[in-house]
Design a protein around this motif. Sequence first.
Motif, PDB file in Angstrom:
ATOM      1  N   GLU A 189     -22.543  39.923 -30.890  1.00  0.00           N
ATOM      2  CA  GLU A 189     -22.903  41.063 -30.038  1.00  0.00           C
ATOM      3  C   GLU A 189     -22.726  40.792 -28.547  1.00  0.00           C
ATOM      4  O   GLU A 189     -22.733  41.735 -27.736  1.00  0.00           O
ATOM      5  CB  GLU A 189     -24.346  41.506 -30.320  1.00  0.00           C
ATOM      6  CG  GLU A 189     -25.417  40.478 -29.938  1.00  0.00           C
ATOM      7  CD  GLU A 189     -25.712  39.471 -31.045  1.00  0.00           C
ATOM      8  OE1 GLU A 189     -26.900  39.249 -31.328  1.00  0.00           O
ATOM      9  OE2 GLU A 189     -24.768  38.883 -31.595  1.00  0.00           O
ATOM     10  N   ARG A 224     -24.681  47.257 -34.706  1.00  0.00           N
ATOM     11  CA  ARG A 224     -25.819  48.093 -35.099  1.00  0.00           C
ATOM     12  C   ARG A 224     -25.392  49.249 -36.011  1.00  0.00           C
ATOM     13  O   ARG A 224     -26.248  49.938 -36.582  1.00  0.00           O
ATOM     14  CB  ARG A 224     -26.496  48.671 -33.837  1.00  0.00           C
ATOM     15  CG  ARG A 224     -27.402  47.693 -33.122  1.00  0.00           C
ATOM     16  CD  ARG A 224     -28.750  47.504 -33.821  1.00  0.00           C
ATOM     17  NE  ARG A 224     -29.538  48.727 -33.783  1.00  0.00           N
ATOM     18  CZ  ARG A 224     -29.923  49.408 -34.837  1.00  0.00           C
ATOM     19  NH1 ARG A 224     -29.582  49.022 -36.072  1.00  0.00           N
ATOM     20  NH2 ARG A 224     -30.652  50.508 -34.705  1.00  0.00           N
ATOM     21  N   TYR A 225     -24.084  49.492 -36.140  1.00  0.00           N
ATOM     22  CA  TYR A 225     -23.579  50.623 -36.924  1.00  0.00           C
ATOM     23  C   TYR A 225     -24.143  50.591 -38.348  1.00  0.00           C
ATOM     24  O   TYR A 225     -23.935  49.645 -39.088  1.00  0.00           O
ATOM     25  CB  TYR A 225     -22.051  50.595 -36.947  1.00  0.00           C
ATOM     26  CG  TYR A 225     -21.420  51.718 -37.733  1.00  0.00           C
ATOM     27  CD1 TYR A 225     -21.477  53.037 -37.273  1.00  0.00           C
ATOM     28  CD2 TYR A 225     -20.776  51.467 -38.945  1.00  0.00           C
ATOM     29  CE1 TYR A 225     -20.906  54.065 -37.980  1.00  0.00           C
ATOM     30  CE2 TYR A 225     -20.197  52.497 -39.674  1.00  0.00           C
ATOM     31  CZ  TYR A 225     -20.265  53.798 -39.184  1.00  0.00           C
ATOM     32  OH  TYR A 225     -19.700  54.818 -39.908  1.00  0.00           O
ATOM     33  N   ARG A 257     -27.020  49.894 -27.063  1.00  0.00           N
ATOM     34  CA  ARG A 257     -25.808  50.366 -27.730  1.00  0.00           C
ATOM     35  C   ARG A 257     -24.871  51.048 -26.734  1.00  0.00           C
ATOM     36  O   ARG A 257     -23.648  50.928 -26.826  1.00  0.00           O
ATOM     37  CB  ARG A 257     -26.166  51.328 -28.865  1.00  0.00           C
ATOM     38  CG  ARG A 257     -26.958  50.677 -29.988  1.00  0.00           C
ATOM     39  CD  ARG A 257     -27.209  51.600 -31.155  1.00  0.00           C
ATOM     40  NE  ARG A 257     -25.965  51.835 -31.914  1.00  0.00           N
ATOM     41  CZ  ARG A 257     -25.937  52.358 -33.130  1.00  0.00           C
ATOM     42  NH1 ARG A 257     -27.065  52.693 -33.742  1.00  0.00           N
ATOM     43  NH2 ARG A 257     -24.781  52.554 -33.737  1.00  0.00           N
ATOM     44  N   ASP A 268     -33.133  50.204 -27.835  1.00  0.00           N
ATOM     45  CA  ASP A 268     -32.002  50.012 -28.736  1.00  0.00           C
ATOM     46  C   ASP A 268     -30.834  50.932 -28.371  1.00  0.00           C
ATOM     47  O   ASP A 268     -29.675  50.505 -28.317  1.00  0.00           O
ATOM     48  CB  ASP A 268     -32.463  50.268 -30.171  1.00  0.00           C
ATOM     49  CG  ASP A 268     -31.357  50.088 -31.186  1.00  0.00           C
ATOM     50  OD1 ASP A 268     -30.716  49.015 -31.179  1.00  0.00           O
ATOM     51  OD2 ASP A 268     -31.126  51.009 -31.992  1.00  0.00           O
ATOM     52  N   TYR A 305     -22.594  45.147 -29.274  1.00  0.00           N
ATOM     53  CA  TYR A 305     -23.909  45.363 -29.875  1.00  0.00           C
ATOM     54  C   TYR A 305     -23.901  46.648 -30.696  1.00  0.00           C
ATOM     55  O   TYR A 305     -24.431  46.698 -31.819  1.00  0.00           O
ATOM     56  CB  TYR A 305     -24.975  45.429 -28.775  1.00  0.00           C
ATOM     57  CG  TYR A 305     -26.381  45.705 -29.261  1.00  0.00           C
ATOM     58  CD1 TYR A 305     -27.213  44.667 -29.689  1.00  0.00           C
ATOM     59  CD2 TYR A 305     -26.889  47.005 -29.293  1.00  0.00           C
ATOM     60  CE1 TYR A 305     -28.504  44.921 -30.133  1.00  0.00           C
ATOM     61  CE2 TYR A 305     -28.175  47.274 -29.737  1.00  0.00           C
ATOM     62  CZ  TYR A 305     -28.980  46.220 -30.151  1.00  0.00           C
ATOM     63  OH  TYR A 305     -30.266  46.486 -30.599  1.00  0.00           O
ATOM     64  N   ASP A 306     -23.298  47.687 -30.142  1.00  0.00           N
ATOM     65  CA  ASP A 306     -23.230  48.972 -30.828  1.00  0.00           C
ATOM     66  C   ASP A 306     -22.502  48.849 -32.171  1.00  0.00           C
ATOM     67  O   ASP A 306     -22.940  49.404 -33.185  1.00  0.00           O
ATOM     68  CB  ASP A 306     -22.505  49.989 -29.932  1.00  0.00           C
ATOM     69  CG  ASP A 306     -22.458  51.383 -30.552  1.00  0.00           C
ATOM     70  OD1 ASP A 306     -23.509  51.859 -31.013  1.00  0.00           O
ATOM     71  OD2 ASP A 306     -21.373  51.969 -30.584  1.00  0.00           O
TER      72      ASP A 306
END
Length: 500
Positions: free
Chosen positions: A370, A445-446, A435, A431, A441-442
């Motif tokens: 990330e 997190r998907y 993102r 959060d 990071y986004d």
Amino acid sequence: MTWVMKKRIHQIELFMKYPHEVQEERLSKLLQTAKKTEFGKKHGFADIQNIEQYREQVSVHTYEKIYPYIERRMKGEEKLLWPTDVKWFAKSSGTTNARSKFIPVSAEALEDCHFKGGKDLISIYVNNYPDTKMFSGKGLALGGSHQLNELDPKANSYYGDVSAVIMKNLPMWAQIIRTPSLEIALMDNWEEKIAKLAETTIDENVTSISGVPTWTILLLQRLMEMKGAKDITEIWPNLEVFFHGAVSFTPYRNLFKQLIPSSGMRYVETYNASEGFFGIQDQKDSEELLLMLDYGIYYEFIPYHEIQKDEPKAISLSEVKLGEIYAMLITTNAGLWRYSIGDTIKFTSLDPYRIKIAGRTKHFINAFGEELVVENAETAISDACEKTGAMIDNFTAAPMYFTDKSEGSHEWVIEFNKKPADLAYFTEILDQKLREVNSDYDAKRYKNLALKIPVVHIAEPGTFYQWMKKRGKLGGQNKVPRLANNREYIDDILELIKSS
């Protein structure tokens, strides 16, 4: 004073106009000055004609690589890294290593870098605010401590936090306009120092403060408690500016507005460290820092993807690009040669060269690809505070690794000055902002595939203070590590929370 300041503003405008010529001249002068030192002879300084030769003959140096020279100088040997006698060493309290670093501070570095930076800070401030009343009162400086070099008393050298080294060597005119006395400013015991600072400055006419936000907050809160005041304007009605550095001011801005609810209060950021003075916020309407190019420092920059390599490739100022993250490499008038200071920055302007600090090369989370840097974390936590009305004192974050029962995530410990009414909502905003500002990071997190939503713990007031005290890192320029790619710090803090 006005004449001197205006003259200096003209010189600043010159290096803004001719940045590359100024930097090339600085490198040439540094190499010529140090060519007869042990380091200079070993690396053929006398024969170096350009930056390409310099890079070929001198590799990138970490503290560990250059430390043997520093240790020998602290024991009394001379002309190792720099030709003049170096008597002062800045104990790097910014490091999170168990072992402190000792950075040489030559007379040239004091005069042409640290003091020059301080004078320029005042010149730029007065140029921006010609109606200032700052000189009608005292400037309060929160510094560290200093002591005799313990390695060899015969060497007649000293070490301490860089702020203490500067204070101890300030010219007489500067001592007159500052408070508290040097005796108090250089005290070792931080808790006793805060008490003495408050006691001796509560009735002073303080018009400016210089220091680190976290420790300044402690002093302001102590003063209000002593006086029974609602805010600092009742104690120091003429306070007009806070010169701050060492950590990002963004997460603390709302708390300072509460402590000092004055429409005339100003905040000016600086970028200085044990190794030198690098940048000043020179515009009223921008938080960018002007990179100061005529302080006896030659700059190089390591692109982010090169940082972790054993032999990273560096580029010159003329090659940098907007918005990209670089590790900063410096060559200085205290004998640091192609030295990696461990900070990352990004350029926000190339004409003139302005920067923002992105974080530390060792302070990041990349456990899942990330690539989260401190700047991302501070932007996100500030957004969450703004949207929930929360205010923070301190925070740190680290990865939570995959187990057979859970996915990976990030774990945060946050000490609030004012807690959010709904922690789940605060976490959701945190959060979402992460993102938004970090595409890596986004992606992780998907659909919660690699990372689930962060876990946030609330620490009771005083937790980080107690943790820093336990580690022997109270006061001065000591900073709580914002991010870590392992769980060393966060597990220690969580254990402290559990035991209390």
